[in-house]
Design an enzyme around this catalytic site. Structure first.
Site, PDB file in Angstrom:
ATOM      1  CD1 TRP A 103       6.866  63.434  43.783  1.00 56.57           C
ATOM      2  CD2 TRP A 103       5.039  63.991  44.938  1.00 56.57           C
ATOM      3  NE1 TRP A 103       5.909  62.468  43.549  1.00 56.57           N
ATOM      4  CE2 TRP A 103       4.793  62.792  44.242  1.00 56.57           C
ATOM      5  CE3 TRP A 103       4.026  64.531  45.718  1.00 56.57           C
ATOM      6  CZ2 TRP A 103       3.563  62.117  44.314  1.00 56.57           C
ATOM      7  CZ3 TRP A 103       2.802  63.871  45.797  1.00 56.57           C
ATOM      8  CH2 TRP A 103       2.587  62.679  45.100  1.00 56.57           C
ATOM      9  CG  ASP A 174       9.902  64.449  49.976  1.00 58.73           C
ATOM     10  OD1 ASP A 174      10.168  63.272  50.313  1.00 58.73           O
ATOM     11  OD2 ASP A 174       8.961  64.747  49.224  1.00 58.73           O
ATOM     12  CE  LYS A 198       8.379  57.015  46.358  1.00 58.82           C
ATOM     13  NZ  LYS A 198       7.245  56.902  45.451  1.00 58.82           N
TER      14      LYS A 198
HETATM   15  N1  PMP Z   1       7.560  63.037  47.791  1.00 58.24           N
HETATM   16  C1  PMP Z   1       8.159  62.271  46.865  1.00 58.24           C
HETATM   17  C2  PMP Z   1       9.557  62.598  46.430  1.00 58.24           C
HETATM   18  C3  PMP Z   1       7.466  61.173  46.328  1.00 58.24           C
HETATM   19  O1  PMP Z   1       8.053  60.411  45.393  1.00 58.24           O
HETATM   20  C4  PMP Z   1       6.162  60.882  46.766  1.00 58.24           C
HETATM   21  C5  PMP Z   1       5.378  59.693  46.273  1.00 58.24           C
HETATM   22  N2  PMP Z   1       5.727  59.109  45.133  1.00 58.24           N
HETATM   23  C6  PMP Z   1       5.585  61.726  47.717  1.00 58.24           C
HETATM   24  C7  PMP Z   1       6.311  62.783  48.215  1.00 58.24           C
HETATM   25  C8  PMP Z   1       4.197  61.479  48.235  1.00 58.24           C
HETATM   26  O2  PMP Z   1       4.255  60.383  49.069  1.00 58.24           O
HETATM   27  P1  PMP Z   1       3.000  59.738  49.812  1.00 58.24           P
HETATM   28  O3  PMP Z   1       2.181  59.069  48.762  1.00 58.24           O
HETATM   29  O4  PMP Z   1       3.672  58.781  50.759  1.00 58.24           O
HETATM   30  O5  PMP Z   1       2.266  60.828  50.522  1.00 58.24           O
END
Ligand code: PMP
Length: 363
Positions: A103, A174, A198
């Protein structure tokens, strides 16, 4: 009673049962309006109260001052990967990124489409099995527009125990997968963003906590829904917000306050993770954690079994025992148990007992 399984999904994930029951009670006639909250105008005072109360309760949980704006936005955390540089990274400046998993890598690549974003530190060469720990000795340029990091790495199962050092450079985090799971030192951050799905609520809303002075950086020519300054000026009512998701985030925030706030929740979460890591560590190598012990996540516990065949067998047998959502991310493989706020100690005890029993049978 409806059937409820032990839910270890990584996101969307378990929600507190009292919150779901409240949603059920409210659904057809919200606050005496004779309508569902799904059917109300977002300009009605009934909705506005929900909206403002959710912000107030989040502020209380975070012990955040008015120095920070709390925004509700759409598009998930991945949209923030782009909005952060669009708003906070001027032309001719650069930003730095700590790369600790897929991520944060995606966040970097999205920023690089728009501006000069650089890797300051990375654990890619050790399969993202760790995060930086104190003393933070990466060479951060004091002129950097911001330092971006991912507090909890959902896929690989690592987490910062300590907020990384950024000096006077605004720290951007993030926090999607550990937001509201432990106390936040809000004053350490320039901006925090988190998809709600989450610990904080359902999918569909992203929470942004931004220091007011940074809003002055947002370029005036950005399209309004992309501009933190514009969204903040309208208190996240610039366009139709995701009302149902915000309402549930509000219920979750209220529920967490009633449970004693983030300090109490953090203790509960640490107890759950300790139990599961103890089960892994007591298995004499049958279960093998993916994260280095000093970087272990309290939210996502990742592990492998001796062979892929045993992992498949484990998944089949665990789901037959109502232990759901244990398959690892498709890019990491293995197994992953997500222990977000709404996962009970009882569920984790059931998983630990299952693991011991499985090892006795197949180890
Ligand atoms: N950052 C992290 C740490 C995540 O765990 C996730 C999704 N699991 C995301 C970003 C992406 O999130 P989204 O699907 O809401 O765009």
């Amino acid at each position: 009673m409806p059937r409820r399984v032990h839910n270890f999904n990584a996101g969307p994930a378990a929600l507190p049962l009292p919150v779901l029951e409240q949603v059920q009670r409210d659904l057809l006639d919200f606050a005496g309006s004779g309508m569902s909250i799904l059917e109300l105008s977002h300009r009605s005072t009934t909705y506005e109260e929900v909206h403002h109360q959710a912000i107030a309760d989040l502020r209380m949980l975070l012990r955040g001052s008015e120095e920070y704006a709390i925004l509700f936005m759409g598009g998930g955390a991945q949209t923030q990967f782009a909005l952060v540089p669009m708003n906070l990274l001027p032309a001719r400046a650069h930003a730095d990124y700590l790369i600790t998993g897929p991520w944060s890598m995606t966040a970097l690549h999205e920023a690089q489409k728009l501006a000069d974003a650089r890797v300051l530190w990375s654990s890619a060469n050790t399969h993202f099995d760790r995060v930086p720990t104190p003393p933070f000795d990466y060479p951060l340029d004091p002129q950097s527009a911001y330092l971006h990091y991912t507090s909890n790495n959902t896929i690989v199962g690592t987490q910062y125990a300590v907020v990384p050092e950024a000096g006077d450079v605004p720290l951007v985090c993030d926090m999607s997968s550990d937001f509201l799971s432990r106390p936040v030192e809000a004053s350490r951050f320039g901006l925090i963003y988190a998809g709600a799905q989450k610990n904080a609520g359902p999918a569909g809303v992203t929470i942004v906590v931004v220091r007011q002075d940074l809003l002055e950086r947002c370029p005036a020519d950005l399209p309004s829904p992309f501009s933190y300054a514009q969204v903040a000026a309208k208190n996240s009512l610039l366009n139709t917000p995701p009302v149902f998701a915000i309402y549930i985030v509000g219920l979750v925030a209220r529920y967490l306050l009633e449970q004693g706030g983030l300090t109490a929740i953090a203790t509960h979460n640490a107890d759950k993770a300790r139990l599961l890591y103890a089960a892994i560590d007591a298995s004499a190598g049958f279960y093998r954690g993916l994260a280095q012990p000093h970087s272990r996540s309290l939210m996502n516990v990742t592990f492998r079994l001796p062979t892929p065949e045993l992992e498949t067998r484990f998944l089949t047998a665990s789901s037959a025992a109502d232990l759901i959502g244990l398959q690892g991310h498709r890019t990491a493989g293995g197994l992953r148990a997500s222990l977000y706020n709404a996962v009970s100690l009882t569920s984790v005890q059931a998983l630990a007992a299952f693991m011991e029993d499985f090892q006795q049978r197949w180890g």
